[in-house]
Structure formats: structure tokens, C-alpha cells
Design a protein around this motif. Structure first.
Motif, PDB file in Angstrom:
ATOM      1  N   VAL A   1      80.804   9.051  62.824  1.00  0.00           N
ATOM      2  CA  VAL A   1      79.672   9.191  63.743  1.00  0.00           C
ATOM      3  C   VAL A   1      79.449   7.894  64.516  1.00  0.00           C
ATOM      4  CG1 VAL A   1      77.177   9.569  63.874  1.00  0.00           C
ATOM      5  CG2 VAL A   1      78.569  10.972  62.352  1.00  0.00           C
TER       6      VAL A   1
ATOM      7  N   LEU B   1      68.627  11.075  59.698  1.00  0.00           N
ATOM      8  CA  LEU B   1      69.256  12.307  60.168  1.00  0.00           C
ATOM      9  C   LEU B   1      70.769  12.237  60.028  1.00  0.00           C
ATOM     10  CD1 LEU B   1      68.887  15.074  61.520  1.00  0.00           C
ATOM     11  CD2 LEU B   1      69.035  13.906  63.738  1.00  0.00           C
ATOM     12  N   ILE B   2      71.344  11.071  60.347  1.00  0.00           N
ATOM     13  CA  ILE B   2      72.800  10.911  60.231  1.00  0.00           C
ATOM     14  C   ILE B   2      73.237  11.046  58.778  1.00  0.00           C
ATOM     15  CG2 ILE B   2      74.683   9.245  60.437  1.00  0.00           C
ATOM     16  CD1 ILE B   2      73.349   8.205  62.973  1.00  0.00           C
TER      17      ILE B   2
ATOM     18  N   THR C   1      71.616  12.603  56.367  1.00  0.00           N
ATOM     19  CA  THR C   1      71.414  13.974  55.913  1.00  0.00           C
ATOM     20  C   THR C   1      72.511  14.890  56.416  1.00  0.00           C
ATOM     21  OG1 THR C   1      69.017  13.620  55.897  1.00  0.00           O
ATOM     22  CG2 THR C   1      69.795  15.900  55.886  1.00  0.00           C
ATOM     23  N   ALA C   2      72.813  14.758  57.716  1.00  0.00           N
ATOM     24  CA  ALA C   2      73.882  15.592  58.283  1.00  0.00           C
ATOM     25  C   ALA C   2      75.220  15.283  57.637  1.00  0.00           C
ATOM     26  CB  ALA C   2      73.951  15.374  59.796  1.00  0.00           C
ATOM     27  N   SER C   3      75.480  14.004  57.375  1.00  0.00           N
ATOM     28  CA  SER C   3      76.743  13.629  56.739  1.00  0.00           C
ATOM     29  C   SER C   3      76.818  14.179  55.325  1.00  0.00           C
ATOM     30  CB  SER C   3      76.890  12.103  56.717  1.00  0.00           C
ATOM     31  OG  SER C   3      76.874  11.580  58.028  1.00  0.00           O
ATOM     32  N   TYR C   4      75.683  14.160  54.618  1.00  0.00           N
ATOM     33  CA  TYR C   4      75.663  14.689  53.253  1.00  0.00           C
ATOM     34  C   TYR C   4      75.939  16.184  53.245  1.00  0.00           C
ATOM     35  CZ  TYR C   4      73.923  15.979  48.639  1.00  0.00           C
ATOM     36  OH  TYR C   4      73.820  16.493  47.381  1.00  0.00           O
ATOM     37  N   ILE C   5      75.328  16.912  54.178  1.00  0.00           N
ATOM     38  CA  ILE C   5      75.548  18.366  54.252  1.00  0.00           C
ATOM     39  C   ILE C   5      76.992  18.663  54.675  1.00  0.00           C
ATOM     40  CG2 ILE C   5      74.884  20.481  55.437  1.00  0.00           C
ATOM     41  CD1 ILE C   5      72.054  19.322  55.646  1.00  0.00           C
ATOM     42  N   LEU C   6      77.486  17.909  55.663  1.00  0.00           N
ATOM     43  CA  LEU C   6      78.853  18.146  56.138  1.00  0.00           C
ATOM     44  C   LEU C   6      79.909  17.730  55.126  1.00  0.00           C
ATOM     45  CD1 LEU C   6      78.543  17.002  59.860  1.00  0.00           C
ATOM     46  CD2 LEU C   6      78.715  19.336  59.002  1.00  0.00           C
ATOM     47  N   SER C   7      79.536  16.920  54.144  1.00  0.00           N
ATOM     48  CA  SER C   7      80.524  16.495  53.141  1.00  0.00           C
ATOM     49  C   SER C   7      80.993  17.659  52.277  1.00  0.00           C
ATOM     50  CB  SER C   7      79.936  15.402  52.256  1.00  0.00           C
ATOM     51  OG  SER C   7      78.858  15.911  51.469  1.00  0.00           O
TER      52      SER C   7
ATOM     53  N   TYR D   1      83.718  25.802  52.430  1.00  0.00           N
ATOM     54  CA  TYR D   1      82.520  24.989  52.191  1.00  0.00           C
ATOM     55  C   TYR D   1      82.106  25.141  50.728  1.00  0.00           C
ATOM     56  CZ  TYR D   1      77.909  22.897  52.714  1.00  0.00           C
ATOM     57  OH  TYR D   1      76.827  22.081  52.583  1.00  0.00           O
TER      58      TYR D   1
END
Length: 516
Positions: A180, A227-228, A230-236, A266
Motif C-alpha cells: 500500500v 484503516l490501512i 484494518t484493510a490489510s488484516y482483512i485482506l491477509s 479466502y
């Protein structure tokens, strides 16, 4: 060289050191976060070089070529930003395809990453200080860019520390975060230089307001960082299974899916679920190492074997065994020790190698099956089987003697194969000649007997004529080259006068007999 230029040049040298350090650490450890961080440092170097060149051109006053050089810089910057964006995409896909990958040399790598954080911190402070002292907006913006690189380095360091304590998914999260930040850096470079090309303003005027000011007092910045993360955690939780892999999903240790097919999938982020990817079709190789074994006749022999194996049961392979290579080495050494201990050294060093390989492979496979390793032995090969170095000369002499013996045996067999057929041929010829001679003598004797019988029959019928004929034939055989004169029975040989001439007309006997 002015203070601003000197500061930027020092920053370039420091960033070059960071690029080399981070690529080296990423290569030895396999960390995608460090690799992404290294590419981000590369973008910092390019930005710093552009700023340095702008300051240098402005100082020497080359207004004539400043516009042309500046546009070339802007066009080059656009290509660099696209390249950085492309590398971010590559790292993203690599992160998705390396689920559960174990890092190597983590303590050493973490120490190097911490050194990079310190360098980023002092370089950011130094750039901001010099930029405020010289009132250089481009240098201040570059300082904030270095702070962003420092925060990214801290995130990568956290991922490495998580991997050290068994939380391997944190490294994947930091890789996505680094990606990112790479996209942000590529976006800044692209938009800034595109504005310069369109507006015609200087790079310093267009770039002063485009960098993010990372201050802990800025709520928008904190919200963006949150936000970055959180998004990275979900996308992991996104992972990719390749065509030759099998995925196994575990939720708090329990298997929920054990045969995930190739494709994009996923799972819940760490620590809820974890994915283990197993390459089932890959042929793996391990060597037992050189071992001195005792043979059945109490001799020593050095043996090294290579084992090729593949995964037959992905669940057993990933869950039942921790260090499979060490287990295979130990069992293979035990198996071949058992086989070698039953054979004598002469057999092992000559024609016994195939039997050793097959027997050892069978014992190794049976032991692995008993331990539920989920592994199939594809091939077991003797890489070395030789006597110890101290006895090599003696074994070479022994091998030479065996070779000489084999040579003599082969020569004797060749002579035997030559002389025996020849003798058999001669014997066959002599037998046939004897049989022919026998047949000839029998036939001749039978003919003579038949002739004698016929003569005897003729003798009985005409004794005088037969006796006379036999007498004449006998005389003809006895005196074949002598001239013979026949006289009548009433002629007295004592008073007979014989006139012999060479010619036929002068012969009185022939004429008296009325011969022509």
C-alpha cells in the motif's frame, strides 16, 4: 555544493545502503515485507535525485536547458512510478501465493530491519531540520516521505517479530501494508510529475503539498493508518493455491478443509484460521551423508545415499512430522546399516549394489509408513560405496586381482568356445569318413563275392573255357606290358621255331594263322 544539496546527497547514499541491506535481508529470509520496503526505498532514492537535480540546476543558473532537462525528468519519473506500481502488484500476488511460508534467519533479519528503522528516523529528522533552516519545501516534503518509510519499516519489523514467535501471518500483513505504501509513493510521483508536465510549473512548487504529513496529532492520519491496518488484516485472509499444491485450512488447530483445490480462496485472518500449502507433485531430495558401516565380514565401508521422495498424503505430511528431512536421514541410515551388515564387502563392492538399493528402499518405506509421514519414496540411490581411505590401496589391488581373474576366465572360455567346436567338427568329419569307408568296403566285398559266385557258376558249366579265360586274365594282369604268343596244344614247344619281327607282314606266325 550548498547545504540543501549536500543533505539530499547524504540521503541518497543512506537510501542506497538501505536498499542493498533490505534486498539482502529479504533474499536470505524470504520476507516479502522487506522486499516491498526495499522497493519503497528505491522510490525515495529517485525522488531525492530529482530534488537534487532541480536544486543543482537552479544553483548553477542553466535556465536555457532547465526546461528540457526538467521535462525529461518528469517523463522518466512517470515510467518509474509505473514500475513501482507494477512491483507492488507482483509483491501482492507473491504474498497471496506464499501462505504459511516460514522465514529463515529471523533474529538476524530483525536486527537488520531495526537498523533500517534507525537510519530512516535520523534521515527524516535531518531532512526536516535542514529543510526548515533553509526554507526548502521540497526537502521538507522529502523528510516527511522518509518518516513514511520509517513507519513502514516499523510495520515490517513487527511482522518479523511476529514470525519469530510463530505468528507467520503478520509478515503477510506487513507485506500488504508495504505494498500500500508503495502504491502511495508511486501515486505521488506520478501525479506530481504529471502536474508539472501539464502546468509547466517547477517540481518544487508542485510537490510541496502532495506528501502526507505523518504526525501523531493528525487524526486523519491516524484514521488512515488504522484503516490501512484494518484493510490489510482483512485482506491477509486471501490466499492462492497453485496448480501443483493442495491447501489445508485449520481453525484453531482443527482441520476444516483438507483438500483445497487450486485457485483464489479466502480464510479467516490469523489467529482464527491458518492455511498450509503442500506441493504434492514436487520431487524432494535429501542425502544421508557419508557414514562408515560395518559389513557382514567385519569390514568397514563408507556409504552415502540419496533419497528422492514426494508427498502421498498432504494431511499426514503437514501435521504428523516436524522435521521430515532429519527423520528420513536417520531412517535411511538405519535401513542401509541393516542391509550392509548382512553382506560381505566383496559382494557389496561388486554386484550387490542393486540389491542394497532395493532392500534399503523397502525398509525405509515401511518405517515411514509406520510413522504416518505421508511420504512415498520415489528412488533410493547409492551415491558412494567405497572402502575407507586408509585401505583404498589394498582394495585397489584386490580389485585388480579380480579383474585379472575375470580376464583369464574370459580368455579360457573364449579358447574353450573355439577349440571345442573345432574338435567336434573334426570328430564328426572322421566319423563320416569312417562310415563312408565302411560302406565302400562292404559294397566292394559284396560285389567281389557276387562276381566270384557268377564265375563259379560259369566254371561249373564250362570248366575248360573258364579255366582258360581265368588263366589268360591272370597272365594279362601279371604281365601287362609283355607281348604274349599263343600256340596250339599240339605244337611241341621244344621243336618249334618262332620268327619274331617288328612288322605285321613279316610275322610268320600271324601269317600262318591267317591274320590280315
Amino acid at each position: 555544493m550548498e547545504r540543501k544539496e549536500r543533505t539530499i546527497l547524504i540521503a541518497v547514499v543512506a537510501n542506497m545502503f538501505l536498499i542493498i541491506l533490505r534486498f539482502f535481508l529479504a533474499n536470505i529470509s524470504g520476507s516479502l515485507g522487506l522486499e516491498a520496503n526495499a522497493w519503497h526505498s528505491f522510490s525515495d532514492v529517485f525522488v531525492s535525485l530529482v530534488v537534487f537535480l532541480g536544486l543543482f540546476i537552479g544553483r548553477i543558473g542553466t535556465r536555457k536547458y532547465a526546461s528540457v532537462i526538467g521535462r525529461m525528468e518528469n517523463i522518466l519519473a512517470l515510467f518509474v512510478s509505473i514500475f513501482i506500481f507494477y512491483m507492488g502488484i507482483e509483491i501482492l500476488f507473491e504474498a497471496l501465493g506464499n501462505e504459511g511460508k516460514e522465514l529463515k534467519y529471523v533474529p538476524f533479519t530483525a536486527a537488520g530491519a531495526f537498523l533500517g528503522v534507525l537510519i530512516n528516523y535520523f534521515m527524516a529528522r535531518y531532512k526536516l531540520y535542514v529543510g526548515q533552516q533553509t526554507n526548502s519545501q521540497s526537502l521538507i516534503a522529502d523528510g516527511y516521505h522518509s518518516k513514511m518509510d520509517m513507519y513502514l519499516s516499523i510495520a515490517v519489523l513487527i511482522g518479523l517479530m511476529g514470525s519469530l514467535f510463530g505468528m507467520s501471518s503478520l509478515e503477510k500483513i506487513t507485506a500488504i501494508i508495504a505494498m500500500v505504501f508503495m502504491f502511495i509513493a508511486a501515486y505521488e510521483i506520478f501525479t506530481t510529475n504529471l502536474k508539472v508536465l501539464i502546468s509547466g510549473n517547477s517540481h518544487e512548487e508542485c510537490s510541496g503539498h502532495t506528501h502526507f504529513n505523518f504526525s501523531i496529532r493528525n487524526k486523519r492520519v491516524l484514521a488512515g493508518i488504522g484503516l490501512i491496518f484494518t484493510a490489510s488484516y482483512i485482506l491477509s485472509g486471501i490466499y492462492f493455491v497453485k496448480w501443483d499444491e493442495q491447501g489445508i485450512v485449520r481453525r484453531f488447530g482443527a482441520i476444516t478443509r483438507e483438500n483445497v483445490q487450486p485457485g483464489l480462496h479466502y480464510r479467516l485472518p490469523y489467529p482464527f484460521e491458518k492455511v498450509v500449502l503442500v506441493k504434492k507433485e514436487n520431487i524432494r531430495n535429501v542425502e544421508s551423508g557419508l557414514n562408515s558401516l560395518v559389513t557382514g565380514d567385519m569390514n568397514l565401508v563408507n556409504v552415502n545415499i540419496g533419497i528422492h521422495y514426494k508427498v502421498s498424503d498432504a494431511v499426514k505430511y503437514s501435521l504428523k512430522v516436524n522435521n521430515l528431512d532429519s527423520l528420513i536421514k536417520a531412517i535411511a541410515t538405519t535401513s542401509i546399516r541393516q542391509v550392509v551388515g548382512e553382506k560381505n564387502i566383496d559382494y557389496l563392492l561388486s554386484e550387490g549394489k542393486d540389491e542394497v538399493e532395493m532392500s534399503s528402499k523397502k525398509l525405509l518405506q515401511e518405517a515411514l509408513d509406520r510413522n504416518n509421514t505421508g511420504v512415498q519414496i520415489v528412488n533410493l540411490q547409492l551415491l558412494e560405496m567405497a572402502p575407507p581411505s586408509e585401505t583404498v590401496d589394498s582394495f585397489q589391488d584386490l580389485a585388480s586381482a579380480r579383474q585379472d581373474r575375470a580376464t583369464y576366465i574370459n580368455e579360457a572360455q573364449a579358447y574353450s568356445n573355439t577349440i571345442i567346436p573345432q574338435a567336434n567338427g573334426n570328430a564328426y568329419k572322421m566319423i563320416k569318413e569312417a562310415e563312408a569307408y565302411k560302406d565302400e568296403k562292404i559294397k566292394t566285398a559284396q560285389g567281389d563275392a557276387l562276381l566270384f559266385v557268377q564265375k563259379f557258376e560259369a566254371y561249373k558249366n564250362s570248366k575248360g573255357i573258364t579255366e582258360y579265360r581265368l588263366y589268360m586274365e591272370a597272365m594279362d594282369k601279371i604281365l601287362p606290358k609283355v607281348t604274349k604268343i599263343l600256340l596250339g596244344g599240339n605244337i611241341q614247344t621244344e621243336s618249334a621255331d618262332l620268327w619274331l619281327t617288328n612288322g605285321k607282314e613279316g610275322n610268320p606266325i600271324i601269317n600262318a594263322g591267317g591274320g590280315n
